[in-house]
Design a protein around this motif. Structure first.
Motif, mmCIF file in Angstrom:
data_model
loop_
_atom_site.group_PDB
_atom_site.id
_atom_site.type_symbol
_atom_site.label_atom_id
_atom_site.label_comp_id
_atom_site.label_asym_id
_atom_site.label_seq_id
_atom_site.Cartn_x
_atom_site.Cartn_y
_atom_site.Cartn_z
ATOM 1 N N UNK A 1 -64.710 43.446 -26.410
ATOM 2 C CA UNK A 1 -63.465 44.655 -26.694
ATOM 3 C C UNK A 1 -62.970 44.839 -25.521
ATOM 4 N N UNK A 2 -61.598 44.642 -25.574
ATOM 5 C CA UNK A 2 -60.742 44.876 -24.145
ATOM 6 C C UNK A 2 -59.257 45.044 -24.915
ATOM 7 N N UNK A 3 -58.409 45.521 -23.610
ATOM 8 C CA UNK A 3 -56.983 45.610 -24.100
ATOM 9 C C UNK A 3 -56.375 44.344 -23.531
ATOM 10 N N UNK A 4 -55.327 44.006 -24.366
ATOM 11 C CA UNK A 4 -54.381 43.079 -23.968
ATOM 12 C C UNK A 4 -52.842 43.393 -24.180
ATOM 13 N N UNK A 5 -52.159 42.694 -23.369
ATOM 14 C CA UNK A 5 -50.436 43.177 -23.509
ATOM 15 C C UNK A 5 -49.766 42.676 -24.710
ATOM 16 N N UNK A 6 -48.641 43.410 -25.303
ATOM 17 C CA UNK A 6 -48.384 42.997 -26.642
ATOM 18 C C UNK A 6 -47.886 41.614 -26.417
ATOM 19 N N UNK A 7 -47.546 40.972 -25.540
ATOM 20 C CA UNK A 7 -46.827 39.376 -25.736
ATOM 21 C C UNK A 7 -48.026 38.590 -24.996
ATOM 22 N N UNK A 8 -49.151 38.996 -24.688
ATOM 23 C CA UNK A 8 -50.104 38.075 -24.409
ATOM 24 C C UNK A 8 -50.765 36.962 -25.155
ATOM 25 N N UNK A 9 -51.058 35.814 -24.669
ATOM 26 C CA UNK A 9 -51.376 34.859 -25.460
ATOM 27 C C UNK A 9 -53.200 34.795 -25.496
ATOM 28 N N UNK A 10 -53.805 34.192 -26.385
ATOM 29 C CA UNK A 10 -54.993 34.211 -26.596
ATOM 30 C C UNK A 10 -55.654 33.386 -25.160
ATOM 31 N N UNK A 11 -54.853 32.252 -24.958
ATOM 32 C CA UNK A 11 -55.181 31.520 -23.728
ATOM 33 C C UNK A 11 -55.065 32.406 -22.379
ATOM 34 N N UNK A 12 -54.086 33.267 -22.205
ATOM 35 C CA UNK A 12 -54.393 33.908 -21.090
ATOM 36 C C UNK A 12 -55.466 35.062 -21.035
ATOM 37 N N UNK A 13 -55.847 35.742 -22.133
ATOM 38 C CA UNK A 13 -57.035 36.617 -22.273
ATOM 39 C C UNK A 13 -58.159 35.769 -21.895
ATOM 40 N N UNK B 1 -58.745 33.028 -20.317
ATOM 41 C CA UNK B 1 -58.705 32.612 -18.767
ATOM 42 C C UNK B 1 -58.906 33.914 -17.865
ATOM 43 N N UNK B 2 -57.769 34.677 -17.945
ATOM 44 C CA UNK B 2 -57.623 35.791 -16.966
ATOM 45 C C UNK B 2 -58.620 36.999 -17.208
ATOM 46 N N UNK B 3 -59.044 37.298 -18.532
ATOM 47 C CA UNK B 3 -59.822 38.702 -18.829
ATOM 48 C C UNK B 3 -61.312 38.273 -19.020
ATOM 49 N N UNK B 4 -61.650 36.957 -19.384
ATOM 50 C CA UNK B 4 -62.940 36.548 -19.647
ATOM 51 C C UNK B 4 -63.297 35.540 -18.659
ATOM 52 N N UNK B 5 -62.438 35.086 -17.982
ATOM 53 C CA UNK B 5 -62.803 34.065 -16.999
ATOM 54 C C UNK B 5 -63.453 32.842 -17.660
ATOM 55 N N UNK B 6 -62.906 32.543 -18.889
ATOM 56 C CA UNK B 6 -63.253 31.117 -19.400
ATOM 57 C C UNK B 6 -62.071 30.241 -19.100
ATOM 58 N N UNK B 7 -62.167 29.398 -18.154
ATOM 59 C CA UNK B 7 -61.196 28.593 -17.767
ATOM 60 C C UNK B 7 -61.215 27.026 -18.166
ATOM 61 N N UNK B 8 -62.197 26.903 -19.212
ATOM 62 C CA UNK B 8 -62.547 25.568 -19.975
ATOM 63 C C UNK B 8 -61.065 25.264 -20.718
ATOM 64 N N UNK B 9 -60.537 26.188 -21.516
ATOM 65 C CA UNK B 9 -59.361 25.773 -21.929
ATOM 66 C C UNK B 9 -58.081 25.798 -20.960
ATOM 67 N N UNK B 10 -57.381 24.892 -20.968
ATOM 68 C CA UNK B 10 -56.437 24.375 -19.995
ATOM 69 C C UNK B 10 -55.042 24.879 -20.373
ATOM 70 N N UNK C 1 -64.479 30.103 -30.351
ATOM 71 C CA UNK C 1 -65.262 29.187 -29.677
ATOM 72 C C UNK C 1 -64.343 28.432 -28.316
ATOM 73 N N UNK C 2 -64.921 28.286 -27.273
ATOM 74 C CA UNK C 2 -63.990 27.539 -26.331
ATOM 75 C C UNK C 2 -65.112 26.492 -25.690
#
Ligand SMILES: Cc1cc2nc3c(=O)[nH]c(=O)nc-3n(C[C@H](O)[C@H](O)[C@H](O)COP(=O)(O)OP(=O)(O)OC[C@H]3O[C@@H](n4cnc5c(N)ncnc54)[C@H](O)[C@@H]3O)c2cc1C
Ligand code: FES
Ligand code: FES
Lengths: 288, 163
Positions: free
Chosen positions: B22-34, B36-45, B81-82
């Protein structure tokens, strides 16, 4: 920008009337998000309707099929009801982008974006699609033909939500299909797309014809002049009429203002021939 | 571009690789951004950021999506799933092992996305033919392999899970 996640049609129309032209509906977002990310659109609010369960279903009521606005391309392409009774729609949905796009892209989004190249529109036009619209001030029903005003322009009001699309199934002695020409075989917008629905009498006379195009300069549209050329033809007999219909479709592409228009005309003739032969071959006893 | 100053937060609750978040994202944020940048999952490029190349592909409720154009705010209640969520207990999946055997990875940039699409395909169609595989991969661009090794790896993976 604010993100409004709505859970019901009632909540959605409330938000729509609150935000008016400042709000933008987000369904799958495959049109909205790229436009926002490129900086082409900056609405004050995204009204996310993707969680409204009531916009998801495909149901049959009294011989008419109602398809919820949130039904995805993937679902249209794979649902057996759609494959059997609306094959042109299933074929068109399977040609929208690649799998990644089809997983999220919705029918409602494809209609309301009203791109000149939107693949589902010709298939919906040949199924005489009627749109169920709802706003805070009530409901109305408009035909898809009335809704489409030009490329990206519709008669939808800023406070209106598309709830569902009603389509008329293919008759027992009928056949239909959708074909598309694009630069790449996958992942590309249509240069031109063509849908045809035929119904035939037991003696092989074409008793119903609907032909619709997308990819021309305007919004997707039916081509009545081409339809009337085919109406009343005997299927098992002389099918030279296909050539004349192809010519008529080419004329519907509008003035040859661009090389693209010239190209569209050229491919349309062959495209119609291919589609018409594919359809007539499916009609029992008509392959004379 | 991902975070604009005027944006308002929205709280999302979702499951990523079997873990609830559970976390906050910005209104225009993408799933990819969330991811990579919030969960540190950098597999998806990140590559085209337009939904065209497939490098950012993840599965949402089992279906492949281009996470670069998907609104993170819409993801409440979804299961994502990533590529990080494929291997179990450090054991690569049959598909991943086949990628290694067939040298289906060169620079590797497209690989996480390709693996996700093929994972979805093998879930749906356990014995895909070559054209099923190529059709499934229509939204994934690979500039290195010419796709041949990728297709062979997928066919091999399908064959090795057949009874
Ligand atoms: C990589 C890629 C490839 C593509 N290829 C194709 C293609 O081959 N053929 C094709 O036709 N399209 C293509 N598209 C365009 C797009 O995917 C489709 O138009 C899709 O159907 C849009 O649906 P959506 O749910 O994503 O819409 P959104 O982006 O969520 O919405 C689109 C528009 O419709 C409005 N809207 C959505 N739902 C409603 C509703 N229920 N009521 C009122 N307004 C609504 C939105 O406000 C917005 O203006 C492609 C897009 C991408 C990114
Ligand atoms: S980065 Fe998402 S499709 Fe290219
Ligand atoms: S391995 Fe380099 S892009 Fe595919």
């Amino acid at each position: 920008m604010q993100f409004c996640r709505v859970r019901s049609v009632a909540e959605a129309v409330d938000e729509l009337s609150r935000w008016g032209t400042e709000g933008r509906i987000l369904a799958g977002g495959t049109d909205v998000m790229p436009q926002y990310l490129r900086g082409e659109q900056s609405p004050a609010a995204l009204i996310d309707i993707s969680g409204i369960d009531g916009l998801q279903g495909i149901s049959e009521v009294g011989g008419v099929t109602s398809i919820g606005a949130l039904v995805t391309m993937r679902r249209l392409a794979t649902a057996s009801l759609v494959q059997l009774r609306y094959p042109a729609l299933a074929q068109a949905a399977a040609l929208v982008g690649a799998w990644q796009t089809q997983t999220v892209a919705t029918l409602g989004g494809n209609i309301c974006s009203a791109a000149a190249t939107a693949d589902t529109l010709p298939a919906l036009l040949v199924a005489d699609a009627q749109l169920m619209l709802v706003s805070k001030s009530g409901r109305r029903r408009v035909s898809l033909e009335e809704l489409l005003e030009g490329p990206g322009v519709t008669a939808l009001r800023p406070t209106e939500l598309l709830r569902a699309v009603e389509v008329e199934p293919l008759g027992e002695r009928g056949a239909e299909g959708y074909v598309k020409v694009s630069r790449r075989s996958a992942m590309d917008l249509a240069v031109v797309g063509l849908a045809l629905r035929l119904s035939v009498t037991p003696s092989g006379v074409i008793s119903g014809v609907r032909i619709a195009l997308c990819g021309g300069a305007r919004a997707a549209h039916r081509v009545p002049t081409a339809e009337s050329l085919l109406l009343g033809s005997q299927l098992s007999g002389d099918i030279d009429v296909f050539g004349a219909v192809g010519e008529e479709l080419a004329r519907a592409v509008g003035p040859a203002v661009s090389p693209e228009a010239h190209y569209r005309r050229r491919v349309l003739r062959g495209l119609f021939d291919r589609l018409a032969r594919r359809c007539t071959a499916q009609i029992p006893g008509a392959s004379g | 571009m991902l975070v604009q100053p005027s944006e308002r937060d929205v709280t999302i609750r979702l499951v990523v690789n079997d873990r609830a978040h559970q976390f906050d994202v910005d209104a225009g944020e993408t799933l990819l951004g969330a991811l990579r940048e919030r969960l540190g999952l950098t597999g998806p490029k990140e590559a085209c950021y337009e939904g065209e190349c497939g490098a950012c592909t993840v599965l949402v409720d089992g279906g492949p999506v281009a996470s670069c154009i998907l609104a993170a705010g819409s993801m409440s209640g979804r299961a994502v799933r990533t590529v990080e969520g494929l291997a179990r207990a450090a054991e690569l999946t049959t598909l991943q092992q086949a990628f290694v055997r067939h040298a289906a990875v060169q620079c590797g940039y497209c690989t996480p996305g390709v693996l996700m699409v093929l994972t979805a395909l093998l879930d749906e169609v356990p014995d895909p033919c070559e054209s099923d595989i190529r059709r499934a991969l229509a939204g994934n661009i690979c500039r290195c392999t010419g796709y041949q090794q990728i297709v062979e790896a997928a066919l091999d993976a399908a064959a090795s899970v057949q009874p």
